[in-house]
Design a protein around this motif. Sequence first.
Motif, PDB file in Angstrom:
ATOM      1  N   HIS A   6      64.446  72.606  44.302  1.00 54.31           N
ATOM      2  CA  HIS A   6      65.806  72.677  45.171  1.00 54.31           C
ATOM      3  C   HIS A   6      65.872  71.253  45.833  1.00 54.31           C
ATOM      4  O   HIS A   6      64.763  71.055  46.767  1.00 54.31           O
ATOM      5  CB  HIS A   6      65.565  73.740  46.188  1.00 54.31           C
ATOM      6  N   VAL A   7      66.647  70.591  45.431  1.00 53.34           N
ATOM      7  CA  VAL A   7      66.902  69.212  46.385  1.00 53.34           C
ATOM      8  C   VAL A   7      68.271  69.112  47.294  1.00 53.34           C
ATOM      9  O   VAL A   7      69.241  69.788  47.030  1.00 53.34           O
ATOM     10  CB  VAL A   7      67.109  68.147  45.040  1.00 53.34           C
ATOM     11  N   MET A   8      67.887  68.895  48.439  1.00 52.11           N
ATOM     12  CA  MET A   8      69.099  69.028  49.713  1.00 52.11           C
ATOM     13  C   MET A   8      69.068  67.597  50.383  1.00 52.11           C
ATOM     14  O   MET A   8      68.045  67.263  50.580  1.00 52.11           O
ATOM     15  CB  MET A   8      68.902  70.153  50.781  1.00 52.11           C
ATOM     16  N   LEU A   9      70.160  67.106  50.843  1.00 50.64           N
ATOM     17  CA  LEU A   9      70.209  66.007  51.875  1.00 50.64           C
ATOM     18  C   LEU A   9      69.471  66.383  52.933  1.00 50.64           C
ATOM     19  O   LEU A   9      69.583  67.556  53.443  1.00 50.64           O
ATOM     20  CB  LEU A   9      71.527  65.669  51.992  1.00 50.64           C
ATOM     21  N   ALA A  53      51.371  70.013  42.079  1.00 49.83           N
ATOM     22  CA  ALA A  53      51.103  68.785  42.363  1.00 49.83           C
ATOM     23  C   ALA A  53      51.870  67.768  41.293  1.00 49.83           C
ATOM     24  O   ALA A  53      52.483  66.843  41.547  1.00 49.83           O
ATOM     25  CB  ALA A  53      49.936  68.452  42.383  1.00 49.83           C
ATOM     26  N   ASP A  54      51.829  68.328  40.081  1.00 50.53           N
ATOM     27  CA  ASP A  54      52.583  67.460  39.110  1.00 50.53           C
ATOM     28  C   ASP A  54      53.949  67.475  39.367  1.00 50.53           C
ATOM     29  O   ASP A  54      54.649  66.505  39.101  1.00 50.53           O
ATOM     30  CB  ASP A  54      52.000  68.091  37.589  1.00 50.53           C
ATOM     31  N   VAL A  55      54.674  68.531  39.390  1.00 46.03           N
ATOM     32  CA  VAL A  55      55.915  68.720  39.659  1.00 46.03           C
ATOM     33  C   VAL A  55      56.344  67.937  40.948  1.00 46.03           C
ATOM     34  O   VAL A  55      57.318  67.212  41.011  1.00 46.03           O
ATOM     35  CB  VAL A  55      56.521  70.262  39.905  1.00 46.03           C
ATOM     36  N   CYS A  59      59.166  64.853  41.498  1.00 47.45           N
ATOM     37  CA  CYS A  59      60.285  64.809  42.514  1.00 47.45           C
ATOM     38  C   CYS A  59      60.104  63.333  43.079  1.00 47.45           C
ATOM     39  O   CYS A  59      61.053  62.904  43.543  1.00 47.45           O
ATOM     40  CB  CYS A  59      59.816  66.128  43.562  1.00 47.45           C
ATOM     41  N   GLU A  60      58.896  63.054  43.639  1.00 50.49           N
ATOM     42  CA  GLU A  60      59.003  61.926  44.179  1.00 50.49           C
ATOM     43  C   GLU A  60      59.159  60.581  43.565  1.00 50.49           C
ATOM     44  O   GLU A  60      59.670  59.412  44.242  1.00 50.49           O
ATOM     45  CB  GLU A  60      57.326  61.773  44.703  1.00 50.49           C
ATOM     46  N   LYS A  61      58.881  60.607  42.311  1.00 50.79           N
ATOM     47  CA  LYS A  61      59.336  59.488  41.591  1.00 50.79           C
ATOM     48  C   LYS A  61      60.488  59.631  40.768  1.00 50.79           C
ATOM     49  O   LYS A  61      61.265  58.183  40.608  1.00 50.79           O
ATOM     50  CB  LYS A  61      58.200  59.256  40.136  1.00 50.79           C
ATOM     51  N   LEU A  62      61.337  60.707  40.529  1.00 47.54           N
ATOM     52  CA  LEU A  62      62.705  60.672  39.928  1.00 47.54           C
ATOM     53  C   LEU A  62      63.467  61.725  40.487  1.00 47.54           C
ATOM     54  O   LEU A  62      64.669  61.565  40.441  1.00 47.54           O
ATOM     55  CB  LEU A  62      62.368  60.839  38.486  1.00 47.54           C
TER      56      LEU A  62
END
Length: 76
Positions: A6-9, A53-55, A59-62
Motif C-alpha cells: 500500500h503506497v500513500m502520500l 525485507a526483499d519487498v 519499495c525503497e528502490k522502485l
Amino acid sequence: MKARVHVMLKNGVLDPQGEAVRHALGALGFDGVNGVRQGKVIELDLAEGTSEADVAAMCEKLLANTVIESYSVEMG
C-alpha cells in the motif's frame, strides 16, 4: 507467495487527486466527506523464500517515492 504493498502520500504532501475526488463527492451530494487521500495498491506474486525485507527493498528502490510517499507491506 503474495505480497500487497500500500503506497500513500505522506501527511502534509498535497494530494490534488484526493481533493478532486472529495470535491466530486460533494457535487454528487455526499456532504459528509471532509478529506480524501488517494493511493495505490501493488500486488506482487513472489517466489517462495522472498522475504518482507526483499519487498521493502523493492519499495525503497522502485515502488514508492519515499521522499513524498509512505508504504506498508502485507505478506501472505
